[in-house]
Design a protein around this motif. Sequence first.
Motif, PDB file in Angstrom:
ATOM      1  N   GLY A  98      -4.118 -10.011 -21.349  1.00 46.08           N
ATOM      2  CA  GLY A  98      -3.663 -10.671 -22.516  1.00 46.08           C
ATOM      3  C   GLY A  98      -4.260 -11.893 -22.814  1.00 46.08           C
ATOM      4  O   GLY A  98      -3.916 -12.787 -23.712  1.00 46.08           O
ATOM      5  N   PHE A  99      -5.356 -12.460 -21.906  1.00 46.44           N
ATOM      6  CA  PHE A  99      -6.181 -13.826 -22.378  1.00 46.44           C
ATOM      7  C   PHE A  99      -7.152 -13.157 -23.471  1.00 46.44           C
ATOM      8  O   PHE A  99      -7.517 -12.160 -23.942  1.00 46.44           O
TER       9      PHE A  99
ATOM     10  N   ALA B 265     -13.041  -8.437 -18.352  1.00 44.48           N
ATOM     11  CA  ALA B 265     -12.441  -7.150 -18.751  1.00 44.48           C
ATOM     12  C   ALA B 265     -11.116  -7.415 -18.272  1.00 44.48           C
ATOM     13  O   ALA B 265     -10.244  -7.009 -19.073  1.00 44.48           O
ATOM     14  N   PHE B 266     -10.842  -7.893 -16.992  1.00 45.87           N
ATOM     15  CA  PHE B 266      -9.428  -8.036 -16.783  1.00 45.87           C
ATOM     16  C   PHE B 266      -8.725  -9.069 -17.463  1.00 45.87           C
ATOM     17  O   PHE B 266      -7.681  -8.555 -17.715  1.00 45.87           O
ATOM     18  N   LEU B 267      -9.309 -10.134 -17.611  1.00 44.27           N
ATOM     19  CA  LEU B 267      -8.662 -11.134 -18.395  1.00 44.27           C
ATOM     20  C   LEU B 267      -8.213 -10.593 -19.692  1.00 44.27           C
ATOM     21  O   LEU B 267      -7.136 -10.931 -20.388  1.00 44.27           O
ATOM     22  N   ARG B 268      -8.978  -9.976 -20.500  1.00 48.50           N
ATOM     23  CA  ARG B 268      -8.579  -9.376 -21.633  1.00 48.50           C
ATOM     24  C   ARG B 268      -7.565  -8.035 -21.581  1.00 48.50           C
ATOM     25  O   ARG B 268      -6.513  -8.148 -22.406  1.00 48.50           O
TER      26      ARG B 268
ATOM     27  N   ALA C 198     -16.926 -20.575 -19.602  1.00 45.70           N
ATOM     28  CA  ALA C 198     -16.137 -19.971 -20.630  1.00 45.70           C
ATOM     29  C   ALA C 198     -14.689 -20.477 -20.634  1.00 45.70           C
ATOM     30  O   ALA C 198     -14.061 -21.040 -19.575  1.00 45.70           O
ATOM     31  N   GLN C 199     -14.104 -20.145 -21.690  1.00 41.90           N
ATOM     32  CA  GLN C 199     -12.605 -20.456 -21.781  1.00 41.90           C
ATOM     33  C   GLN C 199     -11.996 -19.364 -22.383  1.00 41.90           C
ATOM     34  O   GLN C 199     -12.302 -18.781 -23.543  1.00 41.90           O
ATOM     35  N   TYR C 200     -10.987 -18.806 -21.641  1.00 39.85           N
ATOM     36  CA  TYR C 200     -10.170 -17.831 -22.155  1.00 39.85           C
ATOM     37  C   TYR C 200      -8.813 -18.411 -22.256  1.00 39.85           C
ATOM     38  O   TYR C 200      -8.204 -18.703 -21.448  1.00 39.85           O
ATOM     39  N   ASP C 201      -8.025 -18.265 -23.424  1.00 36.50           N
ATOM     40  CA  ASP C 201      -6.675 -18.762 -23.564  1.00 36.50           C
ATOM     41  C   ASP C 201      -5.729 -17.841 -23.159  1.00 36.50           C
ATOM     42  O   ASP C 201      -5.668 -16.510 -23.537  1.00 36.50           O
TER      43      ASP C 201
END
Length: 133
Positions: free
Chosen positions: A26-27, A20-23, A43-46
């Motif tokens: 802006g990830f 939730a924080f990453l989203r 997991a990979q978040y861009d």
Amino acid sequence: MSQRTLFHSLQFEDVDRAIAFLRAVGFTEAACFRDESGAVVHAQYDWRDTGGVMFGSVTRDEDPDTGWARSAGHGQCYCVVESDERVDEVHAAAVAAGATSIRAPENPDYGGRTCAVRDAEGNQWSFGSYGGE
């Protein structure tokens, strides 16, 4: 899109709160694999089209093949944003998502604008418009 060649690697106790924080800042999700218990094994978040983070759930026991035990809260990461104004927006979004501000947006002597937050597990995230030399 450019091929990503460097990933920051993190582990989280509460991986869903971390997502939730990453989203919020802006990830975007590229991949997320969970085991039968729901723990994230990879997991990979861009970050935009040039960087990203890879992460998973904390493991307490050392991996018998590598000797690694994965703990949370020890990472630091700098993320370049599009503009000085975006620094302020990302700082506000991070705090709204549960992060603690450790440096309010400011303009350092070396240029650009920067800020820093600590996520709920202690990782430090800096966001800035300074893209390096």
